[in-house]
Write a protein that holds these residues in place. Structure first.
Motif, mmCIF file in Angstrom:
data_model
loop_
_atom_site.group_PDB
_atom_site.id
_atom_site.type_symbol
_atom_site.label_atom_id
_atom_site.label_comp_id
_atom_site.label_asym_id
_atom_site.label_seq_id
_atom_site.Cartn_x
_atom_site.Cartn_y
_atom_site.Cartn_z
ATOM 1 N N GLU A 117 1.204 9.386 -5.665
ATOM 2 C CA GLU A 117 1.624 10.751 -5.334
ATOM 3 C C GLU A 117 2.639 11.269 -6.350
ATOM 4 O OE1 GLU A 117 2.832 10.318 -1.231
ATOM 5 O OE2 GLU A 117 0.814 10.795 -0.516
ATOM 6 N N GLU A 163 0.829 -1.203 0.000
ATOM 7 C CA GLU A 163 0.000 0.000 0.000
ATOM 8 C C GLU A 163 0.863 1.253 0.000
ATOM 9 O OE1 GLU A 163 -2.796 -0.162 3.215
ATOM 10 O OE2 GLU A 163 -3.838 -1.883 2.353
ATOM 11 N N GLN A 164 1.921 1.250 0.783
ATOM 12 C CA GLN A 164 2.820 2.404 0.826
ATOM 13 C C GLN A 164 3.467 2.633 -0.534
ATOM 14 O OE1 GLN A 164 5.504 1.666 4.062
ATOM 15 N NE2 GLN A 164 3.913 1.912 5.607
ATOM 16 N N ILE A 224 0.830 4.165 -2.797
ATOM 17 C CA ILE A 224 0.607 5.568 -2.438
ATOM 18 C C ILE A 224 1.730 6.439 -2.987
ATOM 19 C CG2 ILE A 224 0.529 7.211 -0.512
ATOM 20 C CD1 ILE A 224 -0.971 4.955 1.060
ATOM 21 N N ALA A 244 -8.667 9.105 -4.489
ATOM 22 C CA ALA A 244 -7.602 10.092 -4.373
ATOM 23 C C ALA A 244 -8.110 11.412 -4.930
ATOM 24 C CB ALA A 244 -6.366 9.630 -5.137
ATOM 25 N N VAL A 294 -4.632 10.115 -0.959
ATOM 26 C CA VAL A 294 -4.919 8.724 -1.320
ATOM 27 C C VAL A 294 -5.514 8.026 -0.108
ATOM 28 C CG1 VAL A 294 -3.926 6.557 -2.144
ATOM 29 C CG2 VAL A 294 -3.021 8.732 -2.979
#
Length: 76
Positions: free
Chosen positions: A35, A27-28, A31, A56, A42
């Motif tokens: 970004e 997930e990181q 994201i 988002a 998000v």
């Protein structure tokens, strides 16, 4: 007999914990990728049949995206 019971209950919790941390890392990464593409705020990251679904904001507009297993994403 008490030891096997403790061992079997401990192992699934550890396995589950490892899965959570793996999901968190994925997930990181997603994201960061979003970004980098100009998306902000998000949120609502969910696994679906299509892939990973997220909400988002881009250019002040709320958008819905789907990321596939290779990390490619598209707006819905």
């Amino acid at each position: 007999m008490a030891q096997p019971s403790t061992t079997s209950s401990t192992l699934p919790a550890t396995d589950q914990s490892n899965r959570s941390s793996q999901n968190s890392v994925a997930e990181q990464d997603l994201i960061r990728k979003l970004e980098g593409a100009g998306y902000t705020q998000v949120r609502d990251i969910k696994s679906t049949a299509e892939g990973i679904s997220v909400k988002a904001t881009k250019d002040g507009t709320e958008v819905y995206l789907v990321a596939d297993s290779s990390g490619k994403f598209r707006e819905r």
